[in-house]
Design an enzyme around this catalytic site. Structure first.
Site, short mmCIF file in Angstrom:
data_model
loop_
_atom_site.label_atom_id
_atom_site.label_comp_id
_atom_site.label_asym_id
_atom_site.label_seq_id
_atom_site.Cartn_x
_atom_site.Cartn_y
_atom_site.Cartn_z
CG ASP A 181 -2.22 0.45 1.13
OD1 ASP A 181 -2.40 1.48 0.47
OD2 ASP A 181 -3.12 -0.22 1.65
CG HIS B 148 -8.59 -1.47 4.84
ND1 HIS B 148 -8.47 -1.63 3.47
CD2 HIS B 148 -8.23 -0.19 5.08
CE1 HIS B 148 -8.05 -0.51 2.93
NE2 HIS B 148 -7.88 0.39 3.88
CG ASP B 149 -11.21 1.83 3.86
OD1 ASP B 149 -10.66 1.95 4.96
OD2 ASP B 149 -10.67 2.16 2.78
C1 NOJ Z 1 -8.17 4.97 2.02
C2 NOJ Z 1 -7.81 3.84 2.93
O1 NOJ Z 1 -8.31 2.64 2.38
C3 NOJ Z 1 -8.38 4.14 4.28
O2 NOJ Z 1 -8.27 3.06 5.18
C4 NOJ Z 1 -7.67 5.35 4.83
O3 NOJ Z 1 -8.27 5.71 6.06
C5 NOJ Z 1 -7.78 6.53 3.86
N1 NOJ Z 1 -7.51 6.15 2.50
C6 NOJ Z 1 -6.78 7.57 4.23
O4 NOJ Z 1 -5.49 7.13 3.94
#
Ligand code: NOJ
Length: 582
Positions: free
Chosen positions: A132, A354-355
């Site tokens: 990432d 994960h989001d």
């Molecule tokens: C996208 C990521 O998937 C998320 O987890 C993160 O909080 C935001 N970007 C900020 O980096």
């Protein structure tokens, strides 16, 4: 015959054979429609949230050594690549998405030596590693930012976006994670505001500064030189900014995609990044967020653009809401994206990450009766669509949402600051908490469930986020030894995909678009055709098939049988089958 003339005759014979074979017509190659095959199109990606995967040292936080311990398990899944959420040094305001040193490993996760052995262990097992890369913003604890904020004439000042306070308040910009929804943070040290589209601990980097860009390319080369196989570009669609900060139309100030994404300059940065980094290594590159529309998405990933490889678009994953979702919408959205990318560009296929909250809790039915069948159905979907599939850790087991009822149980900055914001805006807090319980990112971040021992075998310490109480039934150990488990179905699906390139490259066609409960499509390549039938219902559903498809060989089925009545199939609740209908 003399020995020398014997050798001469042999040589002549060999030369003759070579000449003859060169003159022969090339053997007819089997006809195939695989144009432009790429390893990253054929990859099956497994996403690991390192904090939650496996803790090797008892501090309650997953780490790299923990992942190394589980490499054979990962291999057993049949996946071919791993995407790791950020593992760089970070104060963890946003669990690693706030990087304070891009060339070092977060202490809680281990050391660079651990990273090297993880990478080597993956490569020994033919598994690729995708990192990432978080460069829309850094941490406010990064040395660049410390320098930048120290004085207005510091050489690092222009690494970030500043607005001098003597010009008054800067034009409003929305922040996704800020407790007040304000992307400008006032800093008295230099009497100026800095910009942060995410939390105030995540200041946005200034991509119009060539020095920033060069720093980032050097960082990416550092990891590519180590041998990593790809990069997922976090939030990169927001990297370019119109620094004249025009006022957005009334009512649209928070329209993040329309007004904040894909601003002028972005494609130049990506082309430069491609030239400087991607073109020099055999790496895959993923665009997190695919812009405002199909045109934007194509511009990011079409082959002749020389920018990125894979679009990772959110329209699909955004469909399920607290109130539920419509299968018709799911069909429409996934079908239109597929059709748009049938000729050029390539998509990521995913239902969770994960989001998001857990896949089966959002898209399926996580009750005891249907959890297993509906997770298998969702995994059948991901692994039978065109595009590169991503499985989020734990979804191969059917891990579910956890039940939190108090804000004090949450760890995610988005949940905590979102709560503060809702409170200050007078929202209905009961409803807010119910929605959070359903949709919070922490649902998808609870520790991996390895076995039935304390803390599901994740840690010998206190886990940073509670383990889901259902770990005694849903865990790797139990599912490994059950041939009917979600886990073994997942393995069978990855196997099927790897053995059948038609599942990667074949044309996709939605059939029975009007069917209220069944999502049905064909995959076709050359003279082969597969039929995928997914009953998205807790009731049985009947599908009448035009031709004599019903009795076709079954390639995979999440039940032990399939009810055929003449030319119709009666699918059981959440039944998912793939038939070979050649
Ligand atoms: C996208 C990521 O998937 C998320 O987890 C993160 O909080 C935001 N970007 C900020 O980096």
């Amino acid at each position: 015959m003399k020995r020398s003339s014997f050798i001469g005759v042999i040589c002549l014979f060999l030369v003759l054979m070579v000449v003859l074979s060169c003159n022969q017509k090339p053997k007819e190659q089997p006809k195939t429609s695989i144009d432009n095959a790429q390893w990253w199109k054929e990859a099956i990606v497994y996403q690991i949230y390192p904090r939650s995967f496996k803790d090797s040292d008892g501090d309650g936080v997953g780490d790299l050594k923990g992942i190394v311990e589980k490499l054979d398990y990962i291999k057993s899944l049949g996946v071919t690549a791993v995407w790791l959420n950020p593992i760089y040094t970070s104060p963890n305001a946003d669990n690693g998405y706030d990087v304070s040193d891009y060339r070092d490993i977060m202490e809680e996760f281990g050391s660079m030596a651990d990273f090297d052995s993880l990478l080597a262990g993956m490569h020994q097992r033919d598994i690729k590693l995708v990192m990432d890369i978080v460069v829309n913003h850094s941490s406010d604890q990064h040395e660049w930012f410390k320098q930048s904020r120290s004085s207005r004439d510091n050489p690092y000042r222009d690494y970030y976006h500043w607005w001098p306070a003597e010009k008054g308040k800067p034009p409003y910009r929305y922040s996704l994670f800020d407790a007040k929804g304000d992307a400008w943070q006032y800093d008295s040290l230099t009497n100026a505001y800095y910009l942060h589209y995410f939390a105030k601990q995540q200041p946005d980097l200034n991509w119009s500064n060539p020095k920033v860009r060069q720093e980032v390319y050097d960082i990416m080369k550092f990891w590519a030189d180590k041998g990593v196989d790809g990069f997922r570009l976090d939030a990169f669609q927001f990297a370019a900014k119109d620094t004249t900060y025009p006022k957005f139309p009334d009512g649209f100030e928070k329209d993040f995609i329309q007004y904040y994404a894909m601003q002028d300059g972005l494609h130049d940065y990506l082309k430069e990044m491609n030239e400087e980094v991607f073109s020099k290594y055999d790496v895959m590159s993923v665009a997190e967020g695919a812009g405002r529309n199909f045109e934007d998405a194509h511009k990011l990933v079409d082959q002749d653009r020389n920018e990125l490889n894979l679009a990772y678009a959110f329209e699909g994953v955004d469909i399920p809401k607290y109130e539920g979702y419509d299968l018709a919408t799911m069909k429409e959205v996934f079908t239109k994206w597929d059709q748009e990318f049938a000729e050029d560009g390539w998509l990521s296929i995913f239902l969770a990450n994960h989001d998001q909250a857990r896949m089966v809790s959002r898209w399926g039915n996580d009750s005891e009766a249907f959890r297993s069948a509906s997770t298998k159905l969702l995994n059948t979907f991901i692994l039978s669509m065109r595009g590169t599939p991503y499985c989020y850790y734990g979804d191969e087991l059917g891990m579910t949402n956890i039940d939190f009822d108090s804000i004090s149980q949450y760890q995610d900055i988005a949940a905590i600051n979102g709560y503060q914001k809702a409170l200050s805006e007078g929202e209905d807090m009961d409803l807010f908490m119910e929605k959070l319980n359903f949709g919070s990112r922490d649902n998808g971040r609870t520790p991996m469930q390895w076995d039935g021992s304390t803390n599901a075998g994740f840690t010998s310490g206190t886990p940073w986020l509670p383990v889901n109480p259902n770990f005694a039934e849903i865990n790797v150990q139990v599912e490994d030894s059950d041939s009917n488990s979600v886990l073994n179905h997942f393995r069978a699906m990855t196997q099927l995909r790897k053995q059948n390139p038609i599942l990667v490259y074949g044309d996709y066609k939605l059939i029975m678009p009007e069917h209220p409960t069944v999502y049905a499509y064909t995959r076709t390549m050359d003279d082969k055709k597969l039929l995928v039938l997914l009953n998205f219902s807790k009731e049985s559903s009947t599908v009448s098939l035009d031709k004599n498809w019903a009795a076709s060989p079954i390639l995979i089925n999440n039940y032990n049988d399939l009810d055929i009545i003449d030319n119709s199939l009666k699918l059981k609740p959440f039944q998912a089958v793939i038939l070979n209908i050649n």
